[in-house]
Scaffold this motif. Structure first.
Motif, PDB file in Angstrom:
ATOM      1  N   LYS A  74       1.958   3.688  -5.760  1.00  0.00           N
ATOM      2  CA  LYS A  74       1.195   4.942  -5.856  1.00  0.00           C
ATOM      3  C   LYS A  74       0.766   5.096  -7.309  1.00  0.00           C
ATOM      4  O   LYS A  74       1.445   5.725  -8.104  1.00  0.00           O
TER       5      LYS A  74
ATOM      6  N   VAL B  11      -4.238  -2.407  -3.056  1.00  0.00           N
ATOM      7  CA  VAL B  11      -4.573  -1.285  -3.960  1.00  0.00           C
ATOM      8  C   VAL B  11      -5.918  -1.415  -4.689  1.00  0.00           C
ATOM      9  O   VAL B  11      -6.266  -0.553  -5.488  1.00  0.00           O
TER      10      VAL B  11
ATOM     11  N   ASN C  32      -6.992  -0.617  -8.596  1.00  0.00           N
ATOM     12  CA  ASN C  32      -5.793  -0.096  -9.265  1.00  0.00           C
ATOM     13  C   ASN C  32      -4.870  -1.212  -9.737  1.00  0.00           C
ATOM     14  O   ASN C  32      -3.872  -0.953 -10.387  1.00  0.00           O
TER      15      ASN C  32
ATOM     16  N   ARG D 194       0.838  -1.205   0.000  1.00  0.00           N
ATOM     17  CA  ARG D 194       0.000   0.000   0.000  1.00  0.00           C
ATOM     18  C   ARG D 194       0.877   1.260   0.000  1.00  0.00           C
ATOM     19  O   ARG D 194       0.595   2.225  -0.696  1.00  0.00           O
ATOM     20  N   GLU D 195       1.954   1.212   0.776  1.00  0.00           N
ATOM     21  CA  GLU D 195       2.855   2.375   0.831  1.00  0.00           C
ATOM     22  C   GLU D 195       3.666   2.546  -0.443  1.00  0.00           C
ATOM     23  O   GLU D 195       3.925   3.643  -0.897  1.00  0.00           O
TER      24      GLU D 195
END
Ligand code: XMP
Length: 315
Positions: free
Chosen positions: A20, A44, A47, A16-17
């Motif tokens: 992006k 995600v 996505n 998750r981190e």
């Protein structure tokens, strides 16, 4: 000691981190890519775009089964029919490492195409520890280029994310079970699929023979498990050897290929011993293969080599 609960929580958070934007993942239906996809989807959501490439090297009935299974997990799925592309790229190629490299590169080209259409920035891979150790990533000699490593061009324009990189097969199976993924009981199947079970040049006809021989072996082994004649080996399969030998079909001389059956016991695929399959089970597989494949295959052999000195697959 591997703590599955902790791994899943921490890895989901890490993904998750790290991610992006949009990510794509190649899903083969195998446990590694499915587990990597399920973890990334947790992190995600939509996505993540799962790409299933039908290379033409899958097992009998597999493309449809895989598609249904991936859809059930709720992945955002794209199916790419790429059989012609793969056979064309591999025409005339017999050297195992070259075959693996070409297959790996074709995969990457397909992903790049889809990634650019989807405007994805990340490529998630189901690479596990034995893949990169045996591909020369560690202190060992390079044994085989596993397709998800060996085919990678140096510059891809996509950021690579490998959530299972430090895991061994038995640990990946634990994660699959933890996530309720139905593939966790399936035996391992190599990334390049039947392409490494047809020794030498790949033709549509030879791949079809290997596909049928594998389906027959699977069917007969399943029957033998149900009848408790044999306990389930870690992995088993049939490979087409490019050796022709003389046989007799009806009353006529026949000149056909050879199928090698292989079954092994292992924990992580790094070493293995051949399975002591009872002769009556081997006999049933052999008779069915030569009956069904008629003039194409007239001889079946059983591989009794351990790893080392052999490897599990033939190429
Ligand atoms: P070998 O043949 O190297 O195989 O003794 C060890 C285990 O790895 C599987 N294998 C692969 N898995 N990509 C994969 O994801 C590959 O290119 C590949 N080649 C082999 C093999 O089936 C066995 O379980």
């Amino acid at each position: 000691m591997f703590n599955v609960d902790k791994f899943v929580k921490e890895e989901t958070e890490r993904l998750r981190e790290r991610i992006k934007g949009k990510a794509i993942i190649a899903c083969s239906g195998g446990v590694d890519s499915t587990v990597a996809a399920a973890l990334a989807k947790e992190a995600v959501g939509k996505n993540l775009i799962a790409v299933f490439v039908d290379t033409g090297f899958m097992r009998k009935g597999e493309p449809d089964e895989v598609k249904c299974m991936l859809e059930r997990i709720g992945l955002n799925l794209r199916v790419v029919k790429a059989e012609d592309e793969f056979f064309t790229a591999l025409k005339g190629v017999t050297e195992p490492e070259q075959k693996r490299k070409i297959i790996g590169e074709r995969f990457i080209r397909v992903f790049e195409r889809i990634a650019s259409e989807e405007k994805a920035e990340y490529l998630i891979q189901g690479t596990i520890a034995p893949d990169w150790i045996e591909s020369g990533g560690g202190v060992r000699d390079k044994i085989k280029s596993h397709h998800n490593v060996g085919g990678l061009p140096e510059v891809m324009g996509l950021k690579i994310v490998e959530p299972l990189r430090d895991l061994y097969k038995d640990e990946v199976r634990k994660v699959a079970k933890h996530l309720n993924i139905e593939v966790h009981e399936r035996q391992p199947f190599p990334g390049p699929g039947l392409a490494v079970r047809v020794i030498g040049e790949l033709t549509r006809e030879n791949v079809e023979i290997a596909r049928e021989a594998n389906a027959i072996m699977d069917g007969e082994m399943e029957k033998a498990f149900a009848e408790k004649k044999v306990s389930k080996p870690w992995q088993y399969f049939a490979a087409l050897l490019p050796v022709k030998s003389v046989g007799v079909h009806g009353d006529l001389r026949n000149y056909g290929y050879m199928i090698a059956l292989r079954a092994v016991e292992s924990i992580d695929g790094m070493s293995a011993s051949y399975s002591k399959i009872p002769h009556d089970v081997l006999d049933k597989i052999s008779v069915k293969i030569t009956n069904v494949l008629g003039k194409k295959v007239n001889r079946v052999v059983y591989d009794i080599t351990n790893k080392p000195p052999g490897t599990i697959e033939f190429e």
